[in-house]
Design an enzyme around this catalytic site. Structure first.
Site, PDB file in Angstrom:
ATOM      1  N   GLY B  72       0.805  -1.216   0.000  1.00 23.50           N
ATOM      2  CA  GLY B  72       0.000   0.000   0.000  1.00 23.50           C
ATOM      3  C   GLY B  72       0.838   1.266   0.000  1.00 23.50           C
ATOM      4  O   GLY B  72       0.526   2.233  -0.702  1.00 23.50           O
ATOM      5  N   ASN B 152      -8.438   4.439   8.188  1.00 21.98           N
ATOM      6  CA  ASN B 152      -7.893   3.344   8.975  1.00 21.98           C
ATOM      7  C   ASN B 152      -8.045   3.529  10.477  1.00 21.98           C
ATOM      8  O   ASN B 152      -7.720   2.641  11.244  1.00 21.98           O
ATOM      9  CB  ASN B 152      -6.409   3.167   8.633  1.00 21.98           C
ATOM     10  CG  ASN B 152      -5.641   4.470   8.750  1.00 21.98           C
ATOM     11  OD1 ASN B 152      -6.064   5.507   8.247  1.00 21.98           O
ATOM     12  ND2 ASN B 152      -4.521   4.442   9.440  1.00 21.98           N
ATOM     13  N   ALA B 201      -2.302  -6.528  -0.539  1.00 19.35           N
ATOM     14  CA  ALA B 201      -2.750  -7.917  -0.439  1.00 19.35           C
ATOM     15  C   ALA B 201      -3.091  -8.336   0.993  1.00 19.35           C
ATOM     16  O   ALA B 201      -3.997  -9.136   1.222  1.00 19.35           O
ATOM     17  CB  ALA B 201      -1.668  -8.845  -0.999  1.00 19.35           C
ATOM     18  N   CYS B 325       0.987   8.460  23.183  1.00 18.06           N
ATOM     19  CA  CYS B 325       2.085   7.830  23.919  1.00 18.06           C
ATOM     20  C   CYS B 325       2.588   6.585  23.207  1.00 18.06           C
ATOM     21  O   CYS B 325       3.728   6.193  23.383  1.00 18.06           O
ATOM     22  CB  CYS B 325       1.635   7.430  25.311  1.00 18.06           C
ATOM     23  SG  CYS B 325       1.250   8.841  26.322  1.00 18.06           S
TER      24      CYS B 325
END
Lengths: 170, 387
Positions: B72, B152, B201, B325
């Site tokens: 990606g 994401n 993939a 953190c």
């Protein structure tokens, strides 16, 4: 990532809690920086008879709080004043470099609690602690560079002192 | 202790069929697909067959529109830098959103250093880009719009078709980073109307280190890697055929099983979200209705994410946190701040990503472990006011 001593203090933190009617209270950090720590002291004959903490923070921040209270417990006020952040980090046998700033909170909170105790003793109690409201969007507050501990303005994108980028965002 | 993987976005396991296909590919000891002798031609045949299978997963009109990459990150870098560098005659302006992956953000930041102009759009509280904002941001100088298909961190699915309509009308190239979408939700590059689309993939149980970039025929884009003439002159370097064979097998299964997988993941996700109030309070779900079926973003108030992640690890659960953190930068997630979370709430955010290897029992075990960890950490936290 963390060593065994740090993980032990994180998993089984010592001296967690609040001391009602504490002789001294110290609070440092803010959620922007990622950590908040409150230290409570009970002092008898100028010696730390009891010490407790509350911490909002990462594994390192919790371990630092726990270790700090272990080091400070039983110490005289003048001895406790000499405890440094480095002492705490050393007792934990080291912290990852980008977590060293967590250890800075520990001794700072202790020293503020001692200051609070001494002000009270001198008959000039500080104004009541204002707990930071975390629900609202905070736009101000000081942070330290996680790598070299230089004080930075909130929102700083680059640490001039150690030449490291502090941002992930655009 | 067996570890329950609730961090599939970091790594999906290989499907057994994919492993078998890759082991067979290693055993076959393929030659270089670019070589013109018979050994090379045999490898080229396998490569092109794999390309057809992968192209079918995204419904590309022509398999040649799929370029195999190392994953990606490379696909996104190729799309963004390749389009910007190839079209400087027209202009130097790119439009992105504030919630793009760092592969996009850092690519455009690098271009900015070379004199390119970047406009980064705000998102709403659901993490959604407004297509009207894209239209307003486009100037005569704009050559590329790059908006991710799904985010994401929040799982938000973006209005890609609407944005594509705008870019088509304004004759601007449109790339979408669909790394977390391809093989997870149906993706049809033709109906989406995008010019470029990045995918990987591993998102559909194929190997890491291999991905694809869809480049619509006729799109002006430079290669990222110069060298040989592989991949129709779009990506130099001998192909990672073992990885590509694994990707093709994973793509074939993903295409067949997509509706079944989606239904299963949605069921697990609902089970988790619906059961949460029985286990914890003071939390925020950052994942909107129109989102990936496998992702739940959960902000646990008054506690910090890295601590939660470490304690859940002790309980045998792998999750991801968006806490500052736990990131190298020690800054709160740009995505979570963009959707309006406070720093403190962003600090306590977990990204739970489910996979087809998870079971309902995993969800139940996670909820119990979470309840315990949240209580332990709130007991320590100075921010948590007991009722």
């Amino acid at each position: 990532m963390y060593n065994k001593v740090v993980m032990d203090h994180f998993r089984n933190p010592r001296n967690v809690g609040v001391i009602e009617n504490a002789d001294g209270v110290g609070e440092v950090g803010n959620p922007i920086c990622g950590d908040m720590m409150t230290i409570y002291l009970k002092v008898k004959d100028e010696r730390i008879e009891d010490i407790k903490f509350q911490t909002f923070g990462c594994g390192s921040a919790i371990a630092v709080s726990s270790m700090l209270t272990e080091i400070a417990r039983g110490k005289s006020i003048s001895e406790a004043k000499k405890i440094t952040n480095q002492d705490v980090a050393n007792a934990l046998e080291g912290l990852p470099k980008n977590k060293l700033h967590c250890s800075n909170l520990g001794a700072d909170a202790l020293h503020l609690a001692i200051e609070d105790y001494e002000s009270k003793k001198a008959g000039k109690p500080r104004s009541p602690l204002k707990r930071k409201e975390t629900h609202e969007h905070q736009t101000e507050g000081k942070c330290h560079c996680p790598y070299c501990d230089v004080e930075l303005e909130e929102g700083a994108q680059f640490c001039e002192a150690c030449q490291r980028s502090l941002v992930e965002e655009h | 202790m067996p570890i329950i993987n609730l961090d599939h976005i970091s790594s999906n396991p290989l499907m057994p069929e994919v492993k078998e296909a890759m082991i067979a590919a290693i055993a076959a000891d393929y030659h270089n697909p670019s070589s013109q002798h018979r050994a090379g031609e045999a490898a080229a045949a396998v490569l092109e067959q794999s390309r057809e299978t992968v192209a079918a997963l995204i419904h590309a009109a022509n398999p040649k529109e799929v370029v195999f990459t190392s994953g990606g990150t490379e696909s996104v870098n190729h799309a963004v830098k390749g389009v910007m560098l190839a079209n400087t005659k027209k202009g130097r302006h790119v439009v992105i959103s504030n919630i793009e992956h760092n592969a996009v953000i850092r690519s455009v930041r690098r271009l900015k250093g070379l004199g390119y102009q970047v406009t980064s759009l705000d998102v709403d509280a659901k993490g959604c880009v407004n297509p009207a904002d894209v239209a307003a941001a486009i100037t005569d100088e704009t050559i590329l719009v790059s908006i991710m298909h799904s985010n994401n961190e929040t799982g938000t699915i973006q209005p890609i078709e609407e944005i594509a309509e705008i870019t088509r009308k304004k004759k601007v190239i449109f790339h979408t980073d669909a790394v977390d979408s391809v093989g997870v939700v149906p993706i049809d590059v033709q109906s989406l109307g995008v010019d470029l689309l990045s995918f990987a993939a591993n998102s559909f149980y194929g190997p890491t280190g291999v991905g694809g970039l869809y480049i619509r025929q006729g799109t002006n884009v430079w290669p990222l890697l110069d060298g040989g003439t592989q991949e129709n002159n779009k990506r130099a370097g001998a192909e990672n055929l073992i990885g590509i064979i694994g990707m093709a097998k994973a793509a074939e299964i993903a295409r067949q099983k997509l509706p079944e997988r989606m239904a299963y993941l949605k069921r697990l996700k609902s089970r988790l979200i619906n059961a949460l109030p029985g286990y914890i309070d003071d939390y925020i779900i950052n994942t909107p209705e129109n989102s990936l079926p496998n992702l739940v973003s959960l902000s646990l108030r008054y506690i910090e994410g890295e601590s939660v992640m470490l304690m859940l690890d002790d309980e045998g659960m792998a999750v991801s946190t968006r806490s500052a953190c736990a990131s190298g930068s020690l800054r709160a997630s740009h995505v979570l701040l963009s959707i309006g979370l406070s720093h403190a709430d962003a600090q306590g955010t977990l990204v739970i990503t489910l996979g087809i290897d998870n079971t309902e029992a995993d969800i139940d075990a996670f909820l119990k472990a979470l309840q315990k960890v949240v209580k332990t950490l709130r007991d320590i936290s100075p921010l948590y006011q007991k009722a």
